[in-house]
Design an enzyme around this catalytic site. Structure first.
Site, PDB file in Angstrom:
ATOM      1  N   GLU A  78      -6.263  15.221   2.856  1.00 45.60           N
ATOM      2  CA  GLU A  78      -7.272  15.530   1.827  1.00 45.60           C
ATOM      3  C   GLU A  78      -7.137  16.942   1.275  1.00 45.60           C
ATOM      4  OE1 GLU A  78      -7.891  14.006   4.733  1.00 45.60           O
ATOM      5  OE2 GLU A  78      -9.237  12.301   4.425  1.00 45.60           O
ATOM      6  N   GLU A 136      -9.302   7.821   9.169  1.00 41.90           N
ATOM      7  CA  GLU A 136     -10.725   7.905   9.552  1.00 41.90           C
ATOM      8  C   GLU A 136     -11.267   6.542   9.982  1.00 41.90           C
ATOM      9  OE1 GLU A 136     -11.458  10.008   5.792  1.00 41.90           O
ATOM     10  OE2 GLU A 136     -12.639  11.420   6.989  1.00 41.90           O
ATOM     11  N   ALA A 183      -8.709   6.624   0.882  1.00 45.02           N
ATOM     12  CA  ALA A 183      -9.660   6.229  -0.166  1.00 45.02           C
ATOM     13  C   ALA A 183      -8.864   6.118  -1.458  1.00 45.02           C
ATOM     14  CB  ALA A 183     -10.749   7.282  -0.293  1.00 45.02           C
ATOM     15  N   GLY A 231      -8.791   8.369   4.494  1.00 45.42           N
ATOM     16  CA  GLY A 231      -9.787   7.381   4.904  1.00 45.42           C
ATOM     17  C   GLY A 231      -9.207   6.306   5.827  1.00 45.42           C
TER      18      GLY A 231
HETATM   19  N1  CO8 Z   1      -5.321   5.643  -3.680  1.00 44.11           N
HETATM   20  C1  CO8 Z   1      -4.936   4.941  -4.764  1.00 44.11           C
HETATM   21  N2  CO8 Z   1      -3.724   4.378  -4.897  1.00 44.11           N
HETATM   22  C2  CO8 Z   1      -2.857   4.563  -3.901  1.00 44.11           C
HETATM   23  C3  CO8 Z   1      -3.171   5.298  -2.747  1.00 44.11           C
HETATM   24  C4  CO8 Z   1      -4.475   5.851  -2.660  1.00 44.11           C
HETATM   25  N3  CO8 Z   1      -4.889   6.527  -1.579  1.00 44.11           N
HETATM   26  N4  CO8 Z   1      -2.092   5.305  -1.943  1.00 44.11           N
HETATM   27  C5  CO8 Z   1      -1.144   4.601  -2.567  1.00 44.11           C
HETATM   28  N5  CO8 Z   1      -1.594   4.145  -3.759  1.00 44.11           N
HETATM   29  C6  CO8 Z   1      -0.879   3.333  -4.756  1.00 44.11           C
HETATM   30  C7  CO8 Z   1       0.116   4.139  -5.551  1.00 44.11           C
HETATM   31  O1  CO8 Z   1      -0.546   4.828  -6.589  1.00 44.11           O
HETATM   32  C8  CO8 Z   1       1.036   3.072  -6.032  1.00 44.11           C
HETATM   33  O2  CO8 Z   1       0.424   2.384  -7.094  1.00 44.11           O
HETATM   34  P1  CO8 Z   1       1.272   2.015  -8.437  1.00 44.11           P
HETATM   35  O3  CO8 Z   1       2.371   1.116  -7.948  1.00 44.11           O
HETATM   36  O4  CO8 Z   1       0.289   1.329  -9.313  1.00 44.11           O
HETATM   37  O5  CO8 Z   1       1.793   3.335  -8.956  1.00 44.11           O
HETATM   38  C9  CO8 Z   1       1.090   2.104  -4.856  1.00 44.11           C
HETATM   39  O6  CO8 Z   1      -0.080   2.368  -4.098  1.00 44.11           O
HETATM   40  C10 CO8 Z   1       2.286   2.317  -3.956  1.00 44.11           C
HETATM   41  O7  CO8 Z   1       2.290   3.656  -3.536  1.00 44.11           O
HETATM   42  P2  CO8 Z   1       3.533   4.661  -3.744  1.00 44.11           P
HETATM   43  O8  CO8 Z   1       4.386   4.207  -4.887  1.00 44.11           O
HETATM   44  O9  CO8 Z   1       3.018   6.059  -3.776  1.00 44.11           O
HETATM   45  O10 CO8 Z   1       4.340   4.364  -2.378  1.00 44.11           O
HETATM   46  P3  CO8 Z   1       5.320   5.380  -1.642  1.00 44.11           P
HETATM   47  O11 CO8 Z   1       6.010   4.566  -0.591  1.00 44.11           O
HETATM   48  O12 CO8 Z   1       6.161   6.116  -2.602  1.00 44.11           O
HETATM   49  O13 CO8 Z   1       4.346   6.456  -0.923  1.00 44.11           O
HETATM   50  C11 CO8 Z   1       2.419   7.177   0.335  1.00 44.11           C
HETATM   51  C12 CO8 Z   1       3.457   6.051   0.076  1.00 44.11           C
HETATM   52  C13 CO8 Z   1       3.137   8.368   0.956  1.00 44.11           C
HETATM   53  C14 CO8 Z   1       1.388   6.625   1.305  1.00 44.11           C
HETATM   54  C15 CO8 Z   1       1.770   7.585  -1.016  1.00 44.11           C
HETATM   55  O14 CO8 Z   1       1.325   6.406  -1.665  1.00 44.11           O
HETATM   56  C16 CO8 Z   1       0.598   8.507  -0.857  1.00 44.11           C
HETATM   57  O15 CO8 Z   1       0.785   9.698  -0.615  1.00 44.11           O
HETATM   58  N6  CO8 Z   1      -0.653   7.980  -1.020  1.00 44.11           N
HETATM   59  C17 CO8 Z   1      -1.843   8.772  -0.991  1.00 44.11           C
HETATM   60  C18 CO8 Z   1      -2.182   9.182   0.430  1.00 44.11           C
HETATM   61  C19 CO8 Z   1      -3.428  10.061   0.469  1.00 44.11           C
HETATM   62  O16 CO8 Z   1      -3.433  11.188   0.007  1.00 44.11           O
HETATM   63  N7  CO8 Z   1      -4.515   9.514   1.046  1.00 44.11           N
HETATM   64  C20 CO8 Z   1      -5.744  10.223   1.220  1.00 44.11           C
HETATM   65  C21 CO8 Z   1      -6.665   9.951   0.088  1.00 44.11           C
HETATM   66  S1  CO8 Z   1      -8.108  10.937   0.187  1.00 44.11           S
HETATM   67  C22 CO8 Z   1      -9.098  10.165   1.282  1.00 44.11           C
HETATM   68  O17 CO8 Z   1      -8.759   9.160   1.871  1.00 44.11           O
HETATM   69  C23 CO8 Z   1     -10.438  10.778   1.498  1.00 44.11           C
HETATM   70  C24 CO8 Z   1     -11.362   9.867   2.334  1.00 44.11           C
HETATM   71  C25 CO8 Z   1     -12.778  10.373   2.304  1.00 44.11           C
HETATM   72  C26 CO8 Z   1     -13.427  10.194   0.963  1.00 44.11           C
HETATM   73  C27 CO8 Z   1     -14.896  10.501   1.032  1.00 44.11           C
HETATM   74  C28 CO8 Z   1     -15.576  10.548  -0.348  1.00 44.11           C
HETATM   75  C29 CO8 Z   1     -15.466   9.324  -1.160  1.00 44.11           C
END
Ligand code: CO8
Length: 259
Positions: free
Chosen positions: A133, A113, A65, A110
């Site tokens: 999460e 999921e 998400a 997500g």
């Molecule tokens: N949300 C928003 N932006 C994201 C997300 C995300 N989940 N994942 C990546 N991005 C963005 C980064 O912020 C970045 O943006 P910018 O260039 O503007 O800074 C761009 O995508 C590229 O990402 P990274 O630079 O971080 O790329 P890396 O190769 O360094 O890392 C990763 C890749 C490891 C995947 C890293 O991006 C990461 O850890 N992302 C988050 C993963 C995460 O924690 N996901 C779970 C989110 S919580 C969730 O999904 C809950 C679902 C249920 C919700 C129910 C209620 C609403």
């Protein structure tokens, strides 16, 4: 037509691509709305027999998400967001047509999921799954606690959800939560072959099978068997049942009409 989704239909197969590669295809509100819309269209389109869902680019299926939106939630809107997402993933699970997740790269939160809600998961070798999460101070909210537990069993699900650790395509396969692992270059071809095979089946029986298997975790054995007999009976009333059984007896290939 959509801002964050690519949608195409070819030879009875729908292709849905989540298309925000600059944000690793993170599911923001807009993307979730578009997913909802596209799956309602697919459900109502009698000319679509199978669906492949994937992420744009080679790095991510869906990295979760959108955390910039999650960050603004409170207890009231958090519940609303989770329920809205659950409704969309339920729509996919109960679509009545097989949905194949072609998982290319990160499938986190997500994103995992979404894959769990599909009927098949084919993972590229670079796929990385996880329910991270916990490290954001939340728990999975789009069905992860329920679907991953049903797919992987309680021991594994508890470990993965409490540690938030990522796991590879290979581990996911060994756990039994993905159907197949293939090189990234072969991912779409593999998904397409499966979709074509599924599209060649008698579609009423496909729909009944999905319903019956989905219900296996929702009912007692007695109720589940009762439902199975009812759905079996519906299949017995179809032209395709007569055709399938007659073709076997006549030693020829069946020609199904999906009637
Ligand atoms: N949300 C928003 N932006 C994201 C997300 C995300 N989940 N994942 C990546 N991005 C963005 C980064 O912020 C970045 O943006 P910018 O260039 O503007 O800074 C761009 O995508 C590229 O990402 P990274 O630079 O971080 O790329 P890396 O190769 O360094 O890392 C990763 C890749 C490891 C995947 C890293 O991006 C990461 O850890 N992302 C988050 C993963 C995460 O924690 N996901 C779970 C989110 S919580 C969730 O999904 C809950 C679902 C249920 C919700 C129910 C209620 C609403």
């Amino acid at each position: 037509m959509y801002q964050n989704i690519l949608f195409e239909v070819k030879d009875k197969i729908a292709y849905v691509t989540i298309n925000r590669p600059e944000k690793l295809n993170a599911l923001n509100f807009q993307t979730m709305s578009e997913l909802r819309d596209v799956f309602i269209r697919i459900k109502n389109d009698d000319d679509i027999y199978a669906v492949i869902i994937t992420g744009a680019g080679e790095k991510a299926f869906v990295a979760g998400a959108d955390i910039s939106e999650l960050n603004k939630l409170d207890a009231v809107t958090g519940r609303e967001f989770a329920e809205r997402g659950q409704e969309i993933f339920n729509l996919i699970e109960n679509l009545g047509k097989p949905v194949i997740a072609a998982v290319n790269g990160y499938a986190l939160g997500g994103g995992s999921e979404l894959a769990w809600a599909c009927h098949f998961r084919i993972a590229a070798e670079n796929a990385v799954f996880g329910q991270p999460e916990i490290d954001l101070g939340i728990i999975p909210g789009y069905g992860g606690t329920q679907r991953l537990t049903r797919l992987a069993g309680k021991t594994k699900a508890m470990e993965l959800i409490l540690t938030g650790r990522r796991f590879t395509a290979k581990e996911a396969y060994e756990m039994g939560v993905v159907n197949k692992v293939v090189p990234l270059s072969e991912l779409m071809k593999e998904a397409e072959e499966l979709a074509k095979a599924l599209a060649s089946k008698p579609q009423i029986a496909v729909r009944m099978a999905i319903k019956a298997v989905n219900m296996a975790y929702e009912t007692t054995l007695t109720d589940g068997l009762h439902l199975e007999a009812t759905l079996f009976a519906i299949c017995c009333g179809t032209e395709d049942f007569k055709e399938g059984t007659s073709a076997f007896l006549e030693k020829r290939k069946p020609v199904f009409k999906n009637k």
